[in-house]
Enzyme design. Structure first.
Site, PDB file in Angstrom:
ATOM      1  N   ARG A 162       0.750  -6.617  -0.675  1.00  0.00           N
ATOM      2  CA  ARG A 162      -0.208  -5.519  -0.509  1.00  0.00           C
ATOM      3  C   ARG A 162       0.630  -5.025   0.975  1.00  0.00           C
ATOM      4  O   ARG A 162      -0.037  -4.877   1.748  1.00  0.00           O
ATOM      5  CB  ARG A 162      -1.810  -5.356  -0.716  1.00  0.00           C
ATOM      6  CG  ARG A 162      -2.067  -4.157  -0.930  1.00  0.00           C
ATOM      7  CD  ARG A 162      -1.717  -2.900  -1.876  1.00  0.00           C
ATOM      8  NE  ARG A 162      -1.929  -1.697  -1.201  1.00  0.00           N
ATOM      9  CZ  ARG A 162      -1.233  -1.030  -1.727  1.00  0.00           C
ATOM     10  NH1 ARG A 162      -0.296  -0.537  -0.627  1.00  0.00           N
ATOM     11  NH2 ARG A 162      -2.502   0.806  -2.075  1.00  0.00           N
ATOM     12  N   HIS A 165      -0.016  -0.543   4.968  1.00  0.00           N
ATOM     13  CA  HIS A 165      -1.373   0.449   4.318  1.00  0.00           C
ATOM     14  C   HIS A 165      -2.409   0.748   5.094  1.00  0.00           C
ATOM     15  O   HIS A 165      -2.826  -0.145   5.658  1.00  0.00           O
ATOM     16  CB  HIS A 165      -0.719   0.401   2.757  1.00  0.00           C
ATOM     17  CG  HIS A 165      -2.160   0.005   2.529  1.00  0.00           C
ATOM     18  ND1 HIS A 165      -2.454  -2.024   2.171  1.00  0.00           N
ATOM     19  CD2 HIS A 165      -3.538  -0.466   1.975  1.00  0.00           C
ATOM     20  CE1 HIS A 165      -3.133  -2.056   2.075  1.00  0.00           C
ATOM     21  NE2 HIS A 165      -4.068  -1.731   1.642  1.00  0.00           N
ATOM     22  N   HIS A 167      -6.369   3.851   4.640  1.00  0.00           N
ATOM     23  CA  HIS A 167      -6.753   4.862   3.542  1.00  0.00           C
ATOM     24  C   HIS A 167      -8.503   5.518   4.612  1.00  0.00           C
ATOM     25  O   HIS A 167      -8.207   5.074   5.563  1.00  0.00           O
ATOM     26  CB  HIS A 167      -7.899   3.712   2.927  1.00  0.00           C
ATOM     27  CG  HIS A 167      -7.051   2.292   2.131  1.00  0.00           C
ATOM     28  ND1 HIS A 167      -6.477   2.240   0.916  1.00  0.00           N
ATOM     29  CD2 HIS A 167      -7.864   1.738   2.847  1.00  0.00           C
ATOM     30  CE1 HIS A 167      -6.352   1.499   0.898  1.00  0.00           C
ATOM     31  NE2 HIS A 167      -6.862  -0.052   0.866  1.00  0.00           N
ATOM     32  N   GLU A 171     -12.721  -0.057   3.594  1.00  0.00           N
ATOM     33  CA  GLU A 171     -12.061  -0.894   2.174  1.00  0.00           C
ATOM     34  C   GLU A 171     -13.159  -2.154   2.910  1.00  0.00           C
ATOM     35  O   GLU A 171     -13.283  -3.459   3.195  1.00  0.00           O
ATOM     36  CB  GLU A 171     -10.845  -1.571   2.756  1.00  0.00           C
ATOM     37  CG  GLU A 171     -10.306  -2.252   1.167  1.00  0.00           C
ATOM     38  CD  GLU A 171      -9.585  -2.873   1.823  1.00  0.00           C
ATOM     39  OE1 GLU A 171      -8.313  -1.968   1.273  1.00  0.00           O
ATOM     40  OE2 GLU A 171      -8.530  -4.047   2.368  1.00  0.00           O
ATOM     41  N   HIS A 210      -3.985  -2.248   7.589  1.00  0.00           N
ATOM     42  CA  HIS A 210      -3.585  -3.282   7.632  1.00  0.00           C
ATOM     43  C   HIS A 210      -2.651  -3.879   6.498  1.00  0.00           C
ATOM     44  O   HIS A 210      -1.897  -3.474   6.115  1.00  0.00           O
ATOM     45  CB  HIS A 210      -4.895  -3.931   7.046  1.00  0.00           C
ATOM     46  CG  HIS A 210      -5.207  -3.376   6.038  1.00  0.00           C
ATOM     47  ND1 HIS A 210      -6.325  -2.308   5.904  1.00  0.00           N
ATOM     48  CD2 HIS A 210      -5.693  -3.490   4.486  1.00  0.00           C
ATOM     49  CE1 HIS A 210      -6.626  -1.628   4.812  1.00  0.00           C
ATOM     50  NE2 HIS A 210      -6.609  -2.659   3.667  1.00  0.00           N
ATOM     51  N   GLU A 232      -5.565   4.405  -6.015  1.00  0.00           N
ATOM     52  CA  GLU A 232      -4.917   3.244  -5.242  1.00  0.00           C
ATOM     53  C   GLU A 232      -3.192   4.416  -5.044  1.00  0.00           C
ATOM     54  O   GLU A 232      -2.529   3.992  -4.273  1.00  0.00           O
ATOM     55  CB  GLU A 232      -4.801   2.060  -5.763  1.00  0.00           C
ATOM     56  CG  GLU A 232      -5.116   1.264  -5.967  1.00  0.00           C
ATOM     57  CD  GLU A 232      -5.223   0.076  -4.559  1.00  0.00           C
ATOM     58  OE1 GLU A 232      -5.453   0.603  -4.174  1.00  0.00           O
ATOM     59  OE2 GLU A 232      -4.295  -0.438  -4.665  1.00  0.00           O
TER      60      GLU A 232
END
Length: 467
Positions: A162, A165, A167, A171, A210, A232
């Site tokens: 993944r 990125h 947010h 999370e 992360h 997402e």
């Protein structure tokens, strides 16, 4: 005449070059209102067989026992003396999955929020590149009232990333299967790196960049975000940063020639295959002069190593900021409910509850003041949502253990249990309020200590018959 060609038809109407006007697409005015010519066609709409589930037609509706529709061809909206047959077509596959929606207990009343959603029903899975994995999510798009949390279930194949990125939302994650390597850096420049396995938890605060990589055999995990509108598609990705900044700026900022960026991705990678991580994690332990994140602020917690508290009917184990400090407003309980047992009737005074059903099947009744109550059915991969102070239970309706995760936006995990409240209220108050006998109230006093999970009482041997 029916075999004439179009050309011959034109000749028959005097060589005109237009066809005869077709019949009107609308009906005549004679069909309006009453007319003896518009007679009624009396039809028997109940001339086919309607088998009912065990107890469906004989037990008082207020008993509300679980109805097993799995072997019923066409489940009917009947509960005791209430309801009626469904002569028209219906979606019997869904009706079998959600019997309490088809034939709700007689105690249901009015309309609560929609407290149930299956991740399988989300508009679409978001697919990674080259079969590297996928994600699917729940948010206010599908559960408008679930404003406190959103959830994502993600799969990464072995070696898949993944991508790097961050947010706006925090999370919180629970590992569902396999193992993964997680990496991050905080605002102090301190580095973090760890390997997590099934049952472990991680937490990344808002804005902390992360990455996640699947280790041997790949991984699957559940992500819980503290914003019901999270998506997402609103994640900040490193590939997008590089794609949408001038290469001359990237060159100046990172100290390499412009030509070094000729091969960067044109945009989002999301989930993509990569080089397998070395088995020795120390080979990827990259730090700077700030060192690593201190233990008290670390981003992972090996929840899989925590022993559960065994209770009658199942088990429970709790993780909250008292044991995992970095997740300062996320508290959770992992609850196992044996077949026939139930997570006791309870409510959370300070937070909504976001629930994920990991294994098994169950049902819950959500009660909302003043007098609304709806019963919902759940199975693996479903999300439940119970607003702050709204009472609910979760009953195992299957023949294997039911495992569920309860998540709160709170600095510690807590609830108020109906049984414990009643058991610690003066008996005379309970008798006068509920019109219960003194013998019954005395029996209720056994619940003075919190039970969490109530063991099965077995099938109802002599159900109350409807009058």
């Amino acid at each position: 005449m029916r075999c004439l060609t179009d050309a011959a038809a034109f000749i028959l109407v005097g060589l005109q070059l237009t066809r005869a006007a077709p019949a009107s697409i609308r009906g005549p005015s004679s069909l309006l209102g009453f007319s003896e010519s518009n007679g009624v066609n009396n039809e028997n709409t109940d001339d086919f067989n309607h088998p009912l589930a065990d107890g469906q037609g004989t037990t008082n509706a207020n008993v509300g026992q679980f109805l097993d529709f799995s072997d019923i061809a066409d489940p009917q909206p009947i509960r005791g003396t209430k309801g009626g047959t469904q002569p028209g077509s219906d979606n019997d596959i869904l009706n079998k999955l959600y019997p309490d929606k088809v034939a709700p207990p007689g105690t249901d009343h009015g309309g609560t929020i929609n407290a149930q959603w299956s991740l399988s029903k989300y508009p679409h899975h978001k697919l990674g590149l080259n079969r590297a994995g996928f994600s699917r999510q729940e948010n206010t798009v599908v559960m408008p009232d679930a404003t406190a949390f959103a959830g994502v279930q993600m799969r990464l194949e072995e070696g898949a990333y993944r991508e790097l990125h961050w947010h706006v939302a925090s999370e919180w994650a629970l590992m569902l299967n396999g193992s993964a390597r997680i990496q991050a850096i905080n605002e102090n420049g301190e580095a973090f790196l760890d390997d997590v396995s099934k049952g472990d938890v991680w937490f990344f605060p808002p804005g902390v960049p992360h990455s996640i990589q699947g280790l041997g055999g790949g991984t699957e995990f559940l992500l819980v975000f503290d914003d019901g509108e999270f998506s997402e598609d609103n994640t900040f990705l490193v590939s997008e940063i590089f794609a949408h900044n001038p290469k001359s700026v990237l060159s100046q900022n990172l100290g390499v020639p412009i030509s070094a960026f000729d091969g960067i991705p044109p945009g989002e990678l999301f989930i993509f295959p990569g080089t397998a991580a070395p088995s020795d994690i120390e080979k990827q332990n990259v730090t700077n002069s700030n060192g690593v994140i201190p233990k008290s602020a670390t981003y992972s917690y090996h929840f899989s190593k925590q022993e559960p508290l065994d209770v009658a009917g199942g088990s429970v184990k709790i993780i909250d900021p008292q044991s995992f400090p970095i997740a300062d407003m996320v508290s959770a309980a992992l609850v196992t409910v044996a077949p026939g047992a139930m997570r006791e009737i309870h409510w959370h005074p300070t937070s909504d509850e976001w629930t994920f059903f990991l294994y098994g099947q169950g049902r819950a009744t959500l009660f909302t003041a003043e007098d609304s109550a709806n019963t919902f059915d759940f199975s693996s991969g479903d999300v439940g949502y119970f607003p702050q102070s709204n009472s609910h239970y979760v009953q195992n309706t299957g023949d294997v253990d039911l495992v569920l995760l309860e998540v709160l936006k709170a600095d510690h995990f807590s609830d108020i249990a109906l049984g414990q409240w009643i058991a610690t209220t003066p008996p005379q108050i309970v008798e006068d309020t509920l019109n219960l006998s003194s013998a019954t109230v005395k029996a209720l006093s056994k619940a003075k200590e919190k039970q969490y999970v109530i063991p099965s009482s077995g099938p109802v041997a002599n159900p109350i018959k409807s009058s």
